[in-house]
Write an enzyme that holds these catalytic residues in place. Structure first.
Site, mmCIF file in Angstrom:
data_model
loop_
_atom_site.group_PDB
_atom_site.id
_atom_site.type_symbol
_atom_site.label_atom_id
_atom_site.label_comp_id
_atom_site.label_asym_id
_atom_site.label_seq_id
_atom_site.Cartn_x
_atom_site.Cartn_y
_atom_site.Cartn_z
ATOM 1 C CG HIS A 233 -6.698 -5.290 1.037
ATOM 2 N ND1 HIS A 233 -7.492 -4.554 1.890
ATOM 3 C CD2 HIS A 233 -5.460 -5.268 1.554
ATOM 4 C CE1 HIS A 233 -6.743 -4.111 2.884
ATOM 5 N NE2 HIS A 233 -5.509 -4.516 2.706
ATOM 6 C CG HIS B 260 -1.814 -1.116 1.385
ATOM 7 N ND1 HIS B 260 -2.788 -1.409 0.462
ATOM 8 C CD2 HIS B 260 -1.911 -2.066 2.354
ATOM 9 C CE1 HIS B 260 -3.458 -2.490 0.872
ATOM 10 N NE2 HIS B 260 -2.936 -2.910 2.002
#
Lengths: 335, 211
Positions: free
Chosen positions: A220, A58
């Site tokens: 995700h 991320h």
């Protein structure tokens, strides 16, 4: 799969090694664990420490928000996997300056389990902790179940505000109150137009046919509210901002900060095209935009897509956003 | 029981518990990653050392916290952290008692189980250590005297461990096996049963042997 990697299993460690080499003096590992990074000067005596963490994949979330005016340490796991409770605990010990430690991270089951376990381990060492969960993704739950929402890019605002509060010497309870105040006044919504590919499996995290987009996607690749044909930037902005205005009940005269975030593979140019319309819609409603951030703040590897986050501002929140902060990935210079 | 005696009993029980490390490793290998044997043997060893360092006049709560700290740090894992958190939660029910009684023991075990359920987001029947802890807590609460209560706790945990075979694992790595976990005995619940059995044996040992 086409990726610039070596052995897939070494992806996370080699990425951290690269960060440490590229930005010497900013961060240090805790122990020899490449998965635990603290700001170089931690612990800062008498000041609240802030520990964050979560899965890798991320960047600049989570590792990018460690430094003066931001978080004190981060514990990361494999791609999209939680760090262990022991890693969170080691991060906690490394940054406790005697004023306690705030756990500030996104609302995901594995992370909650391990951070909660770390709370117990910290208590055994007489380190006081508080927990505030980022839960800003309006697409993941309706308003009445807002506490169950996922945490996505909007946690950036909470890092910024809580980090500034800790830096000026606020107490643990006050830093936690400020973080929570920012979280409940933040709303985010995103869209995805191409999937993430996990380095270890080489497989796309979801299928998305050409010409379609996933509305309300998580970082995700979690499914959103629905899937539909790809729209223009203006239509996408209308959708995202519309949902956020409803969620925060924004009205004429309200003041906000806006973050347009790229999910990893969307060019900055497109983000600015998106922002153009976001700005137009908000101002059209009489909403005053005091701060704007455009760029990659929370990504999902090579997912293409974007999210819009809005923080409702008051003077206190704005002052904390404007306070100086510095990390290898984010800098706020005091005006 | 005085805390100083509790300390001796605990050390003796834990020394015996290490003898079950291979059994626990094998059970865990079938359902998980097989590290429970090491968790128990290193953990018990570290706890024994910590207990040896405790002063005579330590309270029961201090004793429990010392155990928690040592266990958590000996071989860190989710299991170790869950057990440590359970011991910590249990210690808070003891206030500053230096002579815990049966009711204290029951409250302690119940609070430990509740914390494991809370932290691990687990409930009875999920095929975890909780399945053995809760019947033991029930027995400790209900028993007419401390010895009978402990005996009943061992019987209750024994039955619960046998019953875990029919259950499907719903938490942790073992849950990945889904239906294939049915038929296998839960290693966590077994570890708690062995601890209780070792505790019972340590209590029954002649005082002269308690060293």
């Amino acid at each position: 799969m086409k990726k610039i990697i070596n052995e897939p299993g070494k992806f996370v460690d080699e990425m951290v090694q690269g960060i440490l080499l590229a930005h010497p003096g900013a961060l240090r590992t805790v122990g020899d664990d490449l998965r635990i990074l603290a700001r170089a000067d931690a612990p800062v005596s008498g000041k609240v420490g802030i520990v964050t963490g979560g899965g890798s994949g991320h960047l600049p979330l989570f590792k990018g928000y460690v430094g003066p005016g931001l978080c004190s340490a981060v514990a990361i796991g494999n791609v999209f996997s939680s760090p262990s409770s022991q890693q969170v605990f080691e991060a906690t010990k490394a940054v406790d300056g005697g004023a306690g430690v705030l756990y500030l991270y996104g609302n995901y089951g594995g992370d909650v389990l391990n951070f909660d376990l770390a709370c117990d381990l910290a208590e055994l060492e007489d380190i006081e902790t508080r927990t505030v969960l980022g839960r800003d993704d309006v697409a993941s739950q309706p308003r009445e179940r807002a506490d169950d929402r996922r945490g996505v890019a909007g946690i950036f605002f909470a890092y910024k505000a809580a980090g500034a509060a800790a830096e000026r010497g606020d107490s643990l309870d006050e830093v936690a109150r400020i973080a929570e105040d920012v979280v409940v006044n933040t709303a985010t919504m995103g869209i995805g137009i191409s999937p993430t590919i996990l380095p270890t499996t080489g497989k796309a995290s979801f299928d998305l046919p050409d010409g379609e987009m996933e509305i309300g996607i998580g970082i995700h690749g979690e499914p959103g509210i629905h899937r539909g044909p790809l729209e223009t930037a203006d239509q996408i902005a209308d959708r995202l901002v519309g949902a956020i205005i409803d969620d925060l009940s924004l009205a004429d005269g309200d003041r906000v900060a806006v973050l347009v975030n790229g999910l990893g593979a969307t060019p900055l140019e497109e983000l600015y095209v998106l922002y153009r319309r976001v700005d137009e819609v908000l101002r059209g409603r009489g909403v005053e935009i005091e701060r704007t951030y455009v760029g990659e703040y929370a990504t999902s590897l090579e997912m293409a897509g974007a999210s819009v986050s809005v923080l409702r501002l008051d003077d206190a929140r704005l002052e904390l956003l404007n306070a100086p902060a510095q990390s290898p990935f984010f800098r706020e210079v005091s005006a | 029981m005085r805390t100083a005696d509790l300390n001796v009993v605990a050390r003796r029980a834990l020394a015996d518990l290490v003898g079950y490390a291979d059994e626990l490793r094998d059970l865990d290998q079938a359902l998980g990653d097989g590290d429970l044997g090491v968790t128990i043997s290193l953990g018990a060893g570290a706890v024994i050392e910590a207990l040896e360092q405790l002063p005579e006049d330590a309270t029961a709560a201090e004793l429990a916290k010392a155990c928690a700290k040592a266990f958590a740090n000996a071989n860190p894992s989710t299991m170790a952290a869950l057990v440590a958190g359970g011991l910590l939660a249990g210690s808070k029910t003891l206030v500053d008692s230096t002579e815990p009684n049966q009711a204290d023991a029951a409250r302690f075990v119940r609070a430990a189980g509740d914390n494991i359920a809370l932290r691990g987001k687990t409930q009875l029947g999920d095929k975890t250590i909780l399945d053995a802890i809760m019947p033991a807590a029930d027995a400790l609460e209900a028993g007419s005297d401390p010895v009978a209560a402990l005996d009943a706790a061992v019987v209750g945990a024994e039955r619960a461990v046998a019953d875990t075979k029919a259950l499907q694992s719903r938490r942790g790595r073992a849950s990945w096996l889904q239906e294939r976990s049915i038929g296998l005995q839960d290693p966590g619940a077994t570890a708690f049963l062995r601890l209780l059995q070792c505790w019972q044996a340590a209590l029954h040992a002649a005082p002269a042997e308690r060293n």
